[in-house]
Design a protein around this motif. Structure first.
Motif, short mmCIF file in Angstrom:
data_model
loop_
_atom_site.label_atom_id
_atom_site.label_comp_id
_atom_site.label_asym_id
_atom_site.label_seq_id
_atom_site.Cartn_x
_atom_site.Cartn_y
_atom_site.Cartn_z
N UNK A 176 12.56 12.71 5.67
CA UNK A 176 11.68 11.64 6.12
C UNK A 176 10.48 12.19 6.89
N UNK A 177 10.75 13.20 7.70
CA UNK A 177 9.69 13.88 8.43
C UNK A 177 8.65 14.41 7.45
N UNK A 178 9.09 15.01 6.38
CA UNK A 178 8.17 15.54 5.38
C UNK A 178 7.41 14.41 4.68
N UNK A 179 8.12 13.35 4.34
CA UNK A 179 7.52 12.26 3.56
C UNK A 179 6.41 11.54 4.32
N UNK A 180 6.57 11.43 5.63
CA UNK A 180 5.61 10.66 6.41
C UNK A 180 4.24 11.32 6.50
N UNK A 181 4.16 12.60 6.21
CA UNK A 181 2.86 13.26 6.24
C UNK A 181 2.29 13.53 4.84
N UNK A 182 3.06 13.24 3.80
CA UNK A 182 2.59 13.47 2.43
C UNK A 182 1.40 12.57 2.11
N UNK A 194 -3.65 12.44 6.39
CA UNK A 194 -4.35 13.41 7.23
C UNK A 194 -3.51 13.88 8.40
N UNK A 195 -2.21 13.56 8.38
CA UNK A 195 -1.36 13.86 9.52
C UNK A 195 -0.94 15.33 9.58
N UNK A 196 -1.07 15.90 10.76
CA UNK A 196 -0.32 17.09 11.14
C UNK A 196 0.79 16.60 12.07
N UNK A 198 5.94 13.52 16.37
CA UNK A 198 4.61 12.95 16.63
C UNK A 198 3.69 13.41 15.51
N UNK A 199 3.11 12.47 14.80
CA UNK A 199 2.12 12.76 13.77
C UNK A 199 0.75 12.37 14.32
#
Length: 279
Positions: free
Chosen positions: A73-79, A82-84, A102-103
């Protein structure tokens, strides 16, 4: 004529100066996204993921703080965003267990520092604290806002859902750490605190930070409660998700977002949204 021209020039310069000083708001969402549990059936993460991501995008979140996110889920939320991000799995300090991550928009913010500590008597190593059933963490990141030319720090956490003493002691530890890490900077503190507003754990936080809901310039929007248990008919009375700020920030808007699709919420918690300005 010359005097008039000089006056007009001064007005233009003054107007330009005010325009340059105008602050750009920061939109922040805190969201317990519910861990990826296949046992949730129709409410399992694969059936909710795109709705969660669409909500974050629609509300123009500059910063997204999440709880319960497993590594996938952590990976998916930044796919495709522009999130780091800042965060680690709570079980091993790497990828195992839930993240309180925190993204942040990497096109707007530069990371200056960041880290994680555990809510326990041994905060520097993966551990459970007091009467907690599970290990719990607090993630923090120091950011430089390229639009407003200012630094600030965001803290994000998830208190234990069973341990009463753990929640009380976690609040005390959070207070100590925030005052240690960010003694002079603007601070945002978010999380699923698993306690309602009248509790000792909340009183500890309110002894040095402000509840964003209580200091919002505009009237708070949305239901009072933030926990729905995947029940679309929930009365939404239980408020356990929060955003706090210190005196360096102004809260313009506060909302509990009750977005849904086909009579289903996107998580068993509702997200909390704020729009902030630097003072």
């Amino acid at each position: 004529m010359k005097t008039l021209l000089n006056f007009i020039t001064c007005l233009l310069i003054t107007s330009a100066s005010f325009a340059q000083k105008k602050e750009t708001p920061i939109n922040i969402i805190t969201y317990n996204v519910r861990y990826n549990n296949p046992g949730d059936g129709v409410n399992a993460w694969p059936n909710r993921k795109e709705n969660v991501k669409a909500l974050v995008k629609f509300y123009d979140a500059d910063i997204l703080c999440v709880q319960e996110a497993l590594a996938d889920q952590f990976d998916a939320l930044s796919e495709n965003t522009n999130f780091a991000s800042q965060g680690v799995g709570r079980d091993d300090g790497k990828r195992k267990g839930e993240f309180s991550a925190i993204f942040y928009d990497k096109t707007r913010f530069n990371k200056k520092d960041g880290g994680t500590f555990w809510l326990s008597e041994t905060p520097n190593v993966p551990s459970k604290g007091w009467d907690a059933v599970l290990p719990r963490v607090c993630t923090w990141v120091k950011l430089y806002d390229n639009l407003n030319k200012k630094e600030f720090i965001v803290f994000n956490t998830h208190y234990d859902h069973v341990g009463v003493q753990a929640r009380i002691e976690s609040a005390k530890l959070i207070k100590q750490k925030i005052q240690q890490i960010a003694p002079k900077l603007p601070v945002v503190y978010t999380g699923d605190l698993n306690v309602t507003p009248e509790t000792e754990a909340i009183a500890t936080i309110k002894s040095f930070l402000q509840d964003a809901k209580e200091v919002s310039v505009e009237a708070p929007y949305g239901p009072a409660g933030t926990f729905n248990a995947f029940d679309f008919n929930s009365e939404l009375k239980n408020r356990i998700d929060y955003i706090f700020v210190n005196n360096s920030l102004k809260v313009q808007k506060f909302a509990v977002l009750s977005d849904s699709k086909d009579k289903r919420y996107y998580s068993d918690h509702l997200p909390v949204f704020v729009r902030l300005y630097f003072k």
